[in-house]
Design an enzyme around this catalytic site. Structure first.
Site, mmCIF file in Angstrom:
data_model
loop_
_atom_site.group_PDB
_atom_site.id
_atom_site.type_symbol
_atom_site.label_atom_id
_atom_site.label_comp_id
_atom_site.label_asym_id
_atom_site.label_seq_id
_atom_site.Cartn_x
_atom_site.Cartn_y
_atom_site.Cartn_z
ATOM 1 N N ARG A 48 -8.200 -0.707 5.372
ATOM 2 C CA ARG A 48 -7.427 0.354 4.720
ATOM 3 C C ARG A 48 -6.098 -0.193 4.215
ATOM 4 N NH1 ARG A 48 -6.562 5.617 7.924
ATOM 5 N NH2 ARG A 48 -5.317 5.773 6.050
ATOM 6 N N ARG A 64 0.989 14.099 13.293
ATOM 7 C CA ARG A 64 1.336 13.903 11.881
ATOM 8 C C ARG A 64 1.501 15.217 11.117
ATOM 9 N NH1 ARG A 64 -0.337 8.601 10.662
ATOM 10 N NH2 ARG A 64 1.147 8.661 8.940
ATOM 11 N N LYS A 102 0.856 -1.207 0.000
ATOM 12 C CA LYS A 102 0.000 0.000 0.000
ATOM 13 C C LYS A 102 0.882 1.244 0.000
ATOM 14 C CE LYS A 102 -1.533 1.397 4.200
ATOM 15 N NZ LYS A 102 -1.258 2.774 4.614
ATOM 16 N N ASN A 103 1.939 1.234 0.835
ATOM 17 C CA ASN A 103 2.748 2.450 1.007
ATOM 18 C C ASN A 103 3.759 2.668 -0.108
ATOM 19 O OD1 ASN A 103 1.264 2.918 3.238
ATOM 20 N ND2 ASN A 103 2.849 2.389 4.727
ATOM 21 N N ASP A 156 5.583 0.273 12.064
ATOM 22 C CA ASP A 156 4.325 -0.365 11.622
ATOM 23 C C ASP A 156 4.228 -1.819 12.070
ATOM 24 O OD1 ASP A 156 4.082 1.374 8.419
ATOM 25 O OD2 ASP A 156 3.774 1.999 10.484
ATOM 26 N N CYS A 164 -4.118 11.984 13.465
ATOM 27 C CA CYS A 164 -4.858 10.726 13.456
ATOM 28 C C CYS A 164 -4.598 10.053 14.798
ATOM 29 C CB CYS A 164 -4.420 9.840 12.287
ATOM 30 S SG CYS A 164 -2.803 9.145 12.522
HETATM 31 C C1 EPZ Z 1 4.722 6.728 6.386
HETATM 32 O O1 EPZ Z 1 3.960 7.719 7.026
HETATM 33 C C2 EPZ Z 1 3.804 5.525 6.283
HETATM 34 N N1 EPZ Z 1 2.645 5.883 5.460
HETATM 35 C C3 EPZ Z 1 3.381 5.107 7.686
HETATM 36 O O2 EPZ Z 1 2.564 3.950 7.560
HETATM 37 C C4 EPZ Z 1 4.616 4.752 8.490
HETATM 38 O O3 EPZ Z 1 4.228 4.430 9.816
HETATM 39 C C5 EPZ Z 1 5.582 5.931 8.517
HETATM 40 O O4 EPZ Z 1 5.876 6.380 7.173
HETATM 41 C C6 EPZ Z 1 6.881 5.513 9.178
HETATM 42 O O5 EPZ Z 1 7.763 6.555 9.265
HETATM 43 C C7 EPZ Z 1 2.791 5.947 4.110
HETATM 44 O O6 EPZ Z 1 3.871 5.717 3.571
HETATM 45 C C8 EPZ Z 1 1.571 6.291 3.328
HETATM 46 P P1 EPZ Z 1 6.764 10.038 8.411
HETATM 47 P P2 EPZ Z 1 4.480 9.242 7.035
HETATM 48 O O7 EPZ Z 1 6.644 11.302 7.650
HETATM 49 O O8 EPZ Z 1 5.318 9.512 5.850
HETATM 50 C C9 EPZ Z 1 7.187 13.344 11.795
HETATM 51 C C10 EPZ Z 1 0.696 2.637 7.913
HETATM 52 O O9 EPZ Z 1 0.383 2.031 8.922
HETATM 53 N N2 EPZ Z 1 7.040 14.322 10.706
HETATM 54 O O10 EPZ Z 1 7.891 9.106 8.075
HETATM 55 O O11 EPZ Z 1 3.315 10.116 7.304
HETATM 56 C C11 EPZ Z 1 5.916 12.513 11.985
HETATM 57 O O12 EPZ Z 1 5.025 13.190 12.849
HETATM 58 C C12 EPZ Z 1 1.214 4.048 7.996
HETATM 59 O O13 EPZ Z 1 0.684 2.139 6.754
HETATM 60 C C13 EPZ Z 1 7.155 15.674 11.008
HETATM 61 O O14 EPZ Z 1 7.371 16.063 12.155
HETATM 62 O O15 EPZ Z 1 5.420 9.238 8.312
HETATM 63 C C14 EPZ Z 1 6.456 11.244 12.603
HETATM 64 O O16 EPZ Z 1 6.617 11.446 14.002
HETATM 65 C C15 EPZ Z 1 1.040 4.575 9.389
HETATM 66 N N3 EPZ Z 1 7.010 16.587 10.013
HETATM 67 C C16 EPZ Z 1 7.825 11.079 11.951
HETATM 68 O O17 EPZ Z 1 8.177 12.379 11.430
HETATM 69 C C17 EPZ Z 1 6.770 16.214 8.711
HETATM 70 O O18 EPZ Z 1 6.668 17.095 7.829
HETATM 71 C C18 EPZ Z 1 7.861 10.083 10.797
HETATM 72 O O19 EPZ Z 1 6.774 10.403 9.963
HETATM 73 C C19 EPZ Z 1 6.661 14.826 8.424
HETATM 74 C C20 EPZ Z 1 6.816 13.912 9.430
#
Ligand code: EPZ
Length: 417
Positions: free
Chosen positions: A397, A122, A22-23, A305, A117
Site C-alpha cells: 500500500r 481514526r 504516497k501521503n 509513521d 483500522c
Molecule cells: C495521516 O493520517 C497519514 N495518512 C498517516 O499515515 C499518518 O500516520 C498521520 O497523518 C499522522 O498524523 C495520510 O496522510 C493519507 P490525522 P490522518 O488526522 O490524517 C485523530 C501511513 O502510514 N483525529 O493526522 O488520518 C486521529 O484519530 C498513514 O501512511 C480525530 O480525532 O491522521 C489521530 O489520533 C498511517 N478526528 C490523530 O487525530 C479527526 O477528525 C491524528 O490523525 C481526525 C483525526
C-alpha cells in the site's frame, strides 16, 4: 496470500532511490476534483493506495487517468458521481480526502465513513466540524457522510487537535469558498505544504501552509497545473534504518533530508552519524547503538509513521528505551511479532519498554498495518535465519517495489505465494 521471505544477515550496500510521497500524492489526486482542467502530477508512487484513489477518481468522472512511468494526468471535466462508495473507501481511508473538494466543486458529496483500522478508530469528526463551519449541511446516515451546500462561506475554524488529512480537506474546500477562511492549529507536515503548493499553482490563494495558521482566500474557479510530488520521507526514513541496522554503506537518493530532521537528530542521540546532502543521505551500520527514549508527535516532531521502525532499531541498542506513541491509540501491533523474533519489549499503556541488545531469530510473522510491516522487514534483514512475513499487501500500500529495492542493496528478499 502473498508473503515475503527474508534471509537475514546480509550486508547491504549501494544506492536506493526514494519514490514520491504516497501521503502527498493522495491529496494531490483529490485536488484534481476542484477543476475541470487537466492536472499533471510527476513522481507519483505506483502503490496500491494510489491505484485505489485513481479508481475513485475514475468513478467520480475522471476522463483521463494516464499513468506514464511515474506521472499521472487527470482531467475531470464534469462530475459523474458524487459518491465515494464503501467498497473503495473501506480499502483506503484517505478516500475521505475527496469530501472537501467534491463539496466545493459540486455542492454535494456522499462519502462512506472510512471506519477504523488496525492502528486506531481514526474518526473524521474534525473534518466534518470544519466543513459545517464553512456552511456545509452534513448528515451521517447508514455509514455515509451526506454533505451538501451551495457555495461554501469563508470562516475561521480551530482544530481541537492537529490532523493531517483534516487540514488538507478543509484547505481544499476553502479554495472555492466565498470569502476568507482562517484555519488554526493546522498540521504542518511537508505533505500539507506540498498540497498548498499544487493548489496555489492551480490559482488558489493560500498563505501560511507549513505553519499552524493557514489563510485561504476563496476564488471562483481553479485552473490545471503541472506539479512534482515531494519525495516520501517515511520511505526514506525506513531505508535509513535498514542502513543503520545492516548497511555497509547505503546512499538513499532522491530524498529531502530537511523533512527528516527529527529522525536524523534522534539517530545522532543514538550515536549514529548520518551524512546528508541536498537530496541524499548516506548511512552505515553501527555496532554500538545507544538506547534513547522516543515520543512521537506531530511535525516537525518525530513522526508516528517511523515509530515501529525505530522500535526495531531499539531492539539492537545497548540498554533500555521507552517509546511513547502519542498520535494513535493502537499503534503497537508490531510488538507481538517482534517478541516472536526474540525481542524483549513490554507494553505499558501508550508506551513500550524495549530492552536491548537482543539477537533476533527469523520466524513466521504477520503484517498488520503499513508501518508495522516495515518494522518486520527491518527485523528480518538482521535476524538469524529465515523470516516469512504474511499479509504483505499492507506493505504494497505504501512501499513501491520494496523487495526489488532491497534486493538491489544485496538483501535476500523474495515474494512467495
Ligand atoms: C495521516 O493520517 C497519514 N495518512 C498517516 O499515515 C499518518 O500516520 C498521520 O497523518 C499522522 O498524523 C495520510 O496522510 C493519507 P490525522 P490522518 O488526522 O490524517 C485523530 C501511513 O502510514 N483525529 O493526522 O488520518 C486521529 O484519530 C498513514 O501512511 C480525530 O480525532 O491522521 C489521530 O489520533 C498511517 N478526528 C490523530 O487525530 C479527526 O477528525 C491524528 O490523525 C481526525 C483525526
Amino acid at each position: 496470500m502473498e508473503k515475503l521471505r527474508i534471509i537475514g544477515g546480509k550486508r547491504l550496500s549501494g544506492t536506493i532511490s526514494i519514490s514520491g510521497a504516497k501521503n502527498a500524492a493522495l491529496p494531490a489526486l483529490a485536488a484534481c476534483i476542484l477543476t475541470d482542467r487537466e492536472v499533471k502530477l510527476a513522481n507519483v508512487p505506483s502503490v496500491w493506495d494510489i491505484h485505489t484513489m485513481l479508481k475513485l477518481l475514475f468513478h467520480v468522472g475522471a476522463e483521463r487517468t494516464i499513468f506514464q512511468g511515474n506521472g499521472v494526468s487527470i482531467k475531470i471535466s464534469g462530475i459523474e458521481s458524487s459518491d465515494a462508495p464503501y467498497e473503495l473507501v473501506k480499502t483506503m481511508r484517505a478516500s475521505i480526502l475527496v469530501l472537501g473538494p467534491m463539496l466545493a466543486r459540486n455542492g454535494h458529496a456522499r462519502v462512506s465513513l472510512p471506519g477504523g483500522c488496525a492502528i486506531g478508530e481514526r474518526p473524521v469528526n474534525l473534518h466534518i466540524d470544519g466543513l459545517r463551519r464553512l456552511g456545509a449541511k452534513i448528515e451521517i446516515e447508514h455509514g455515509y457522510i451526506e454533505a451538501s451546500g451551495d457555495r461554501l462561506k469563508g470562516a475561521e475554524f480551530t482544530f481541537e487537535r492537529r490532523t493531517v488529512t483534516g487540514t488538507e480537506n478543509l484547505m481544499m474546500a476553502a479554495t472555492l469558498a466565498d470569502g476568507v477562511t482562517r484555519l488554526v492549529n493546522c498540521a504542518m507536515e511537508p505533505e500539507v505544504v506540498d498540497l498548498a503548493t499544487l493548489l496555489i499553482s492551480m490559482g488558489a490563494k493560500i498563505t501560511g501552509a507549513g505553519s499552524n495558521v493557514i489563510e485561504i482566500e476563496g476564488v471562483t474557479g481553479l485552473n490545471g497545473a503541472v506539479h512534482e510530488i515531494i519525495p516520501d520521507r517515511i520511505e526514506a526514513g525506513t531505508y535509513i534504518m535498514a542502513g543503520v541496522l545492516a548497511g555497509d554503506r547505503i546512499k538513499i537518493d532522491r530524498c529531502n533530508p530537511s523533512h527528516l530532521m527529527a529522525l536524523l537528530e534522534k539517530l545522532e542521540e543514538n550515536g549514529i552519524e548520518v551524512e546528508s546532502g541536498e537530496n541524499f543521505v548516506v548511512v552505515s551500520q553501527k555496532d554500538e547503538i545507544r538506547a534513547k527514549d522516543l515520543r512521537t508527535s506531530t511535525y516537525p516532531g518525530f513522526p508516528t509513521d517511523m515509530q515501529a521502525q525505530y522500535m526495531t532499531l531499539m531492539t539492537q541498542a545497548e540498554g533500555e528505551s521507552i517509546i511513547t506513541e502519542t498520535i494513535f491509540e493502537r499503534r503497537f501491533m508490531h510488538v507481538g511479532e517482534l517478541l516472536r523474533m526474540g525481542a524483549d519489549i513490554a507494553i505499558d499503556g501508550h508506551s513500550a519498554i524495549v530492552k536491548g541488545k537482543t539477537p533476533l531469530k527469523g520466524a513466521q510473522v504477520m503484517a498488520t498495518d503499513l508501518r508495522a510491516s516495515a518494522s518486520l522487514v527491518l527485523a528480518g534483514l538482521i535476524a538469524e535465519g529465515e523470516t516469512v512475513i504474511d499479509r504483505i499487501y499492507h506493505l504494497h500500500r505504501g512501499y513501491e517495489r520494496i523487495d526489488e529495492k532491497l534486493r538491489g542493496l544485496g538483501a535476500s528478499v523474495e515474494r512467495v505465494k
